[in-house]
Design an enzyme around this catalytic site. Structure first.
Site, PDB file in Angstrom:
ATOM      1  N   LYS A  82      42.930  25.368 102.712  1.00  0.00           N
ATOM      2  CA  LYS A  82      42.658  25.075 104.035  1.00  0.00           C
ATOM      3  C   LYS A  82      41.399  24.243 104.018  1.00  0.00           C
ATOM      4  O   LYS A  82      40.494  24.313 103.312  1.00  0.00           O
ATOM      5  CB  LYS A  82      42.354  26.288 105.042  1.00  0.00           C
ATOM      6  N   SER A 157      44.459  29.375 113.303  1.00  0.00           N
ATOM      7  CA  SER A 157      44.272  27.929 112.937  1.00  0.00           C
ATOM      8  C   SER A 157      44.810  27.628 111.665  1.00  0.00           C
ATOM      9  O   SER A 157      44.819  26.541 111.283  1.00  0.00           O
ATOM     10  CB  SER A 157      43.000  27.901 113.054  1.00  0.00           C
ATOM     11  N   SER A 181      43.202  34.138 112.375  1.00  0.00           N
ATOM     12  CA  SER A 181      43.910  32.550 111.783  1.00  0.00           C
ATOM     13  C   SER A 181      44.425  32.731 110.513  1.00  0.00           C
ATOM     14  O   SER A 181      45.124  31.453 110.162  1.00  0.00           O
ATOM     15  CB  SER A 181      42.534  31.864 111.831  1.00  0.00           C
TER      16      SER A 181
HETATM   17  N1  GLN Z   1      42.687  31.706 117.446  1.00  0.00           N
HETATM   18  C1  GLN Z   1      41.416  32.296 117.478  1.00  0.00           C
HETATM   19  C2  GLN Z   1      40.715  31.108 118.102  1.00  0.00           C
HETATM   20  O1  GLN Z   1      40.881  30.233 118.687  1.00  0.00           O
HETATM   21  C3  GLN Z   1      41.006  32.562 115.822  1.00  0.00           C
HETATM   22  C4  GLN Z   1      40.633  31.346 115.249  1.00  0.00           C
HETATM   23  C5  GLN Z   1      40.335  31.779 113.610  1.00  0.00           C
HETATM   24  O2  GLN Z   1      40.478  33.085 113.422  1.00  0.00           O
HETATM   25  N2  GLN Z   1      39.737  30.890 113.277  1.00  0.00           N
HETATM   26  O3  GLN Z   1      39.166  31.149 117.729  1.00  0.00           O
END
Ligand code: GLN
Length: 489
Positions: A82, A157, A181
């Protein structure tokens, strides 16, 4: 060996091929690079791929093997990163324009672990900018598409990390999970994704989003592969003061020994309205499967579940507003050419370089921390976080793991939620409390919708009991292996 046999193989299979001498790391790496060239113009999981560097790493692995000096079972196997995890000399953009030209000057601890295990560190994988989002639509470099249906999001994400494994562009990848995410995109792309216990994996060299929640974890086709990668990246690191000094078990061998059936909890609060019917049906089938294996299913309650999204969006934004203050147009980042004075440098560089969602979070977080509001928002959120953790502690007195869907729906279409932040935030409703409580959680593919989209089940375990959690997941995965099915691209 045929290239498609290599790209469809699990990491464990590839490791066997290498051990038997039926292929080389160069051949494996080459096959995946070719696969990226064939499919990634449609999937767009990759932001960057350094072919020569990967082949040089593969060559070094083959030479070690020829001398009988392999570094571990994953020596010579590619792994995608990532684009928030530092690899010395490689770009790290966090999918933000503000880091467009940034090159990491050092390795993250997980990167060093992968190198010490001889793995071939592959390309940089797309994400929502600074890991803020649930669809990868917030990337400044364009969204990643779901390999199962290119009109749908891959989740987020870590959407690049999940889509790359699903599209067989890499056998393994790493993502980060702050509120879901890793697990949510794993679920939407039909692969295994795991968030370890907070403190199990070093965050040193991870571009920070919300430091009290962030954890790095693996994506793979199978639970066994996830275990193999997890044991490489876990472990105490003096460079991360929140990393926990504990022995790292050999997860991949521990999950091979059969476990005796134990108790699985179904939290009432996770099974209410809002869950898609096909998701419900798949989860019910998974529950029946565990029952048929002698597991006891127990109805439990996590009464503070409803509070997890509001609490998360106070704590995560507060931490983000502080962490992202470093991207100031002076260090790391590109600087606005329109700046005429020092204040301009900060405001214009940030104004031009950061995307809408990231700005929204920084503003919300700064507000929650500001004098006069701190007690009402941040402090109250912290207290509520403790209640959420205590809910889990109580439940884990009764059961060994909690079983829930990972996401309320299968993958959704592009644009469906992007104009409505709240509905986007709700797609993490089942994953966020795990981060707030610091617990390990895994998403395992457990079926498909009628339209052929993957569905994922989540198992949440006790802190630092990754081994037990993986073993419970393995019971399901070795019999079903939904993650072995690949989309046609
Ligand atoms: N979707 C969640 C957010 O927007 C979690 C994001 C994540 O785990 N990095 O914050």
């Amino acid at each position: 060996m045929d290239q498609s046999n290599l790209t469809s193989a699990t990491a464990a299979d590839l490791a066997n091929f290498l051990d038997q001498g039926s292929c080389s790391s160069i051949e494996i790496t080459h096959a995946f690079i070719e696969r990226v060239k064939t499919v990634d113009d449609r999937v767009h999981a990759f932001l960057h791929l350094d072919e020569d560097d990967m082949l040089a790493q593969a060559n070094a692995s083959d030479q070690r093997r020829a001398k009988g000096e392999t570094l571990g079972s994953l020596d010579g196997i590619p792994v995608g990163m990532k684009d928030v995890i530092s690899v010395e000399g490689q770009p790290l953009t966090a999918a933000s324009k503000i880091l467009e030209n940034y090159i990491s000057p050092y390795d993250a601890t997980v990167t060093r672990n992968l190198k010490e295990a001889g793995m071939v560190i592959g390309g940089r994988l797309n994400l929502d900018e600074f890991a803020m989002g649930s669809s990868t639509e917030n990337s400044a470099y364009g969204p990643t598409r779901n390999p199962w249906n290119l009109d749908c999001v891959p989740g987020g994400s870590s959407g690049g990390s999940s889509a790359a494994v699903a599209a067989r562009e890499v056998p393994l990848s790493l993502g980060s999970d702050t509120g879901g995410s890793i697990r949510q995109p794993a679920s939407l792309c039909g692969v295994v994704g795991m968030k370890p216990t907070y403190g199990m994996v070093s965050r040193y060299g991870l571009a920070a989003f919300a430091s009290s929640l962030d954890q790095i974890g693996p994506f793979a086709q199978t639970v066994e592969d996830a275990a193999l990668l997890l044991e490489v990246i876990c472990g105490h690191d003096p460079m991360d003061s929140t990393s926990f000094p504990t022995e790292v078990p050999r997860y991949s061998s521990e999950i091979q020994s059969p476990i005796s059936p134990c108790k699985l909890g179904l939290p009432a609060e996770f099974f209410g309205p809002g869950m898609d019917d096909e998701v419900r049906k798949s989860i019910e089938d998974a529950i029946k499967f565990y029952e048929s294996k002698g597991f006891e299913i127990v109805q439990v309650s996590l009464p503070c579940t409803d509070l997890s999204i509001p609490v998360y969006y106070v704590i995560a934004t507060a931490e983000a507003s502080s962490n992202l203050a470093r991207y100031d147009g002076i260090r790391y980042t590109s600087r606005s050419l329109k700046a005429e004075n020092a204040i301009d440098v900060y405001s214009k560089s940030r104004g031009e370089g950061l995307g809408e969602e990231v700005k929204r979070r920084c503003i919300l977080g700064a507000y929650a921390l500001s004098s006069g509001y701190y007690d009402a928002y941040y402090l109250r959120a912290q207290k509520t976080r403790t209640l959420i953790r205590k809910d889990f502690e109580k439940v884990f007195e009764q059961v060994d793991a909690v079983l829930t869907p990972t996401s309320p729906t299968p993958a959704f279409k592009f644009g469906e939620k992007s104009d409505d932040p709240i509905s986007m935030y709700l797609s993490d409703v089942y994953t966020i409390s795990t981060n707030l409580a610091g617990l390990p959680g895994i998403s395992i593919p457990c079926g498909f919708s009628d339209s052929g989209l993957p569905i994922g089940m989540q198992l949440i375990g006790r802190a630092f009991e990754e081994s037990h959690l993986l073993s419970i997941a393995q019971v399901f995965d070795q019999e079903h292996g939904f993650g072995r099915q690949a989309p046609t691209l």
